[in-house]
Design an enzyme around this catalytic site. Sequence first.
Site, PDB file in Angstrom:
ATOM      1  N   TYR A   1     -24.118  39.935  41.897  1.00 57.41           N
ATOM      2  CA  TYR A   1     -23.872  38.904  42.726  1.00 57.41           C
ATOM      3  C   TYR A   1     -22.485  38.350  42.707  1.00 57.41           C
ATOM      4  O   TYR A   1     -21.450  38.687  41.942  1.00 57.41           O
ATOM      5  CB  TYR A   1     -24.453  37.596  41.887  1.00 57.41           C
ATOM      6  CG  TYR A   1     -24.354  36.357  42.322  1.00 57.41           C
ATOM      7  CD1 TYR A   1     -24.833  35.862  43.533  1.00 57.41           C
ATOM      8  CD2 TYR A   1     -23.663  35.299  41.377  1.00 57.41           C
ATOM      9  CE1 TYR A   1     -24.772  34.581  43.882  1.00 57.41           C
ATOM     10  CE2 TYR A   1     -23.421  34.189  41.944  1.00 57.41           C
ATOM     11  CZ  TYR A   1     -24.049  33.430  43.177  1.00 57.41           C
ATOM     12  OH  TYR A   1     -23.665  32.287  43.564  1.00 57.41           O
TER      13      TYR A   1
ATOM     14  N   LYS B   1     -32.734  29.061  40.724  1.00 51.16           N
ATOM     15  CA  LYS B   1     -33.545  29.956  41.797  1.00 51.16           C
ATOM     16  C   LYS B   1     -34.880  29.890  41.403  1.00 51.16           C
ATOM     17  O   LYS B   1     -35.651  28.685  41.345  1.00 51.16           O
ATOM     18  CB  LYS B   1     -33.038  31.347  41.630  1.00 51.16           C
ATOM     19  CG  LYS B   1     -31.644  31.254  41.658  1.00 51.16           C
ATOM     20  CD  LYS B   1     -30.899  31.180  42.971  1.00 51.16           C
ATOM     21  CE  LYS B   1     -29.414  30.718  43.187  1.00 51.16           C
ATOM     22  NZ  LYS B   1     -28.713  31.908  42.892  1.00 51.16           N
TER      23      LYS B   1
ATOM     24  N   ARG C   1     -23.664  15.696  24.919  1.00 51.28           N
ATOM     25  CA  ARG C   1     -22.924  17.193  25.190  1.00 51.28           C
ATOM     26  C   ARG C   1     -23.082  17.972  24.048  1.00 51.28           C
ATOM     27  O   ARG C   1     -23.388  19.353  24.443  1.00 51.28           O
ATOM     28  CB  ARG C   1     -21.566  16.917  25.076  1.00 51.28           C
ATOM     29  CG  ARG C   1     -20.682  18.294  25.494  1.00 51.28           C
ATOM     30  CD  ARG C   1     -19.220  18.200  25.812  1.00 51.28           C
ATOM     31  NE  ARG C   1     -18.605  16.963  25.562  1.00 51.28           N
ATOM     32  CZ  ARG C   1     -17.813  16.879  24.203  1.00 51.28           C
ATOM     33  NH1 ARG C   1     -18.110  17.640  23.377  1.00 51.28           N
ATOM     34  NH2 ARG C   1     -17.267  15.580  23.968  1.00 51.28           N
TER      35      ARG C   1
ATOM     36  N   ASP D   1     -28.550  40.266  34.225  1.00 49.91           N
ATOM     37  CA  ASP D   1     -28.789  39.115  35.202  1.00 49.91           C
ATOM     38  C   ASP D   1     -30.190  39.191  35.803  1.00 49.91           C
ATOM     39  O   ASP D   1     -30.306  39.985  36.459  1.00 49.91           O
ATOM     40  CB  ASP D   1     -27.805  39.104  36.298  1.00 49.91           C
ATOM     41  CG  ASP D   1     -27.911  37.808  37.184  1.00 49.91           C
ATOM     42  OD1 ASP D   1     -28.988  37.236  37.390  1.00 49.91           O
ATOM     43  OD2 ASP D   1     -26.924  37.377  37.866  1.00 49.91           O
TER      44      ASP D   1
HETATM   45  C1  LIG Z   1     -27.335  32.228  42.126  1.00 49.13           C
HETATM   46  C2  LIG Z   1     -26.855  33.333  41.385  1.00 49.13           C
HETATM   47  C3  LIG Z   1     -26.032  33.195  40.217  1.00 49.13           C
HETATM   48  C4  LIG Z   1     -25.495  32.100  39.996  1.00 49.13           C
HETATM   49  O1  LIG Z   1     -25.972  30.853  39.759  1.00 49.13           O
HETATM   50  P1  LIG Z   1     -25.751  29.366  40.031  1.00 49.13           P
HETATM   51  O2  LIG Z   1     -27.024  28.649  39.499  1.00 49.13           O
HETATM   52  O3  LIG Z   1     -25.719  29.209  41.573  1.00 49.13           O
HETATM   53  O4  LIG Z   1     -24.168  29.142  39.502  1.00 49.13           O
HETATM   54  C5  LIG Z   1     -25.974  34.346  39.224  1.00 49.13           C
HETATM   55  N1  LIG Z   1     -26.738  35.539  39.628  1.00 49.13           N
HETATM   56  C6  LIG Z   1     -27.523  35.523  40.663  1.00 49.13           C
HETATM   57  C7  LIG Z   1     -28.392  36.750  40.687  1.00 49.13           C
HETATM   58  C8  LIG Z   1     -27.857  34.432  41.430  1.00 49.13           C
HETATM   59  O5  LIG Z   1     -28.492  34.624  42.494  1.00 49.13           O
END
Ligand SMILES: *Cc1c(COP(=O)(O)O)cnc(C)c1O
Length: 388
Positions: free
Chosen positions: A104, A201, A51, A176
């Site tokens: 998001y 992603k 952890r 982000d």
């Molecule tokens: C998918 C996404 C998130 C969240 O990420 P997870 O891995 O699904 O928790 C945050 N910001 C953007 C722009 C995303 O596409």
Amino acid sequence: MTHSEGFATRAIHAGQEFDPTTGAVIPPLYLTSTFVQAGMGQLRGGYEYSRGGNPTRTSLETQMAALDNAKHAITFSSGLAAEDGLLRAILRPGDHVVIGNDAYGGSYRLISRIFGPWGITHTVVDLGDTAAVAAAITENTKLLWVETPSNPLLAITDIAALAELAHAKDVRVLVDNTFATPVLQQPLALGADIVVYSTTKYIGGHSDVIGGAIVLNDDELAEAVRFQQFAVGAISAPLEAWLTTRGIKTLPLRMRQHGENAQAVAELLESRPEVERVYYPGLESHPGHELAKKQMSGFGGMVSFALRGGREAAIAFAESTELFQLAESLGGVESLMNYPALMTHASVAGTELAVPENVLRLSVGVEDVADLLADLERAFERTAARLA
Ligand SMILES: *Cc1c(COP(=O)(O)O)cnc(C)c1O
């Protein structure tokens, strides 16, 4: 690695040294929860319990920090877990966050519905309106939350301009960077303080991992985020971390192809009479095109578009493609189709972040572009037949 190498070299080699005990070219996957100690308090390799730290996670964090030329990367079990760890490290009751009006949906939900009840307030603004951003910042504001290109409407925000504005008021700027990835956009170099990724992603890139990362240069804040993670446990587990390190090695190649395919898809959509509007920063018609050219080194693989036929046409179209599979998420090698209003952005329906009901979002994969274009053209015909 010193970070002086080129991007692709860093993506392949940072944190990826061969295993000195066997010569294995790929660092092993350390599927272990704990580490045997040589004596009381004597750690063999600096690791105690997974952890707190695991060599596979370290390997991913070294690689991710290198991609943004950053000092620190901290990897989590999901993008939202990363955001949560960062927010808990920064915010205290009474603090305030300014967030863009097409962030998001999950990020907005986290800030409004999880942090809200603990005394954190927020203001939603149009990040393209500098005066509105300045007006939204109060003496309690600790963070300006920027997403560019945004999800799903691909709005482009001027990171350098907002960083200057926020820093003058002692407010940190988070970007982000999930859509652009460090291949196309380097927020820290543009003046941002913190970068967040859903590594689920493009970074992972193969739709087989959920993960997230916080990337930054501030030693003290990095320590605070690590402490939050250690105390809570939302870590990138070894297998996920290992798969992500593998994905990153082809990130520059993939982003190039995603961008080429997306440009062709956006141009096809723009030529169709059924389409009211295409949202892709690579199109000259996109209001953020010039800024994107300045701030990014490519336009990415996400394309959204609005259909003249409204909700009914959007749903019919979403169910008419074959290569573009109907699924949430994005950024994998395979093309995906999403209807934000009922899928990814259902949680923000009825809020200032709601997505119009005639909008579809495509994650354009790296298949042969001719096949992708044919799939879309066929979907226009099928949609027309279904609506007739
Ligand atoms: C998918 C996404 C998130 C969240 O990420 P997870 O891995 O699904 O928790 C945050 N910001 C953007 C722009 C995303 O596409």
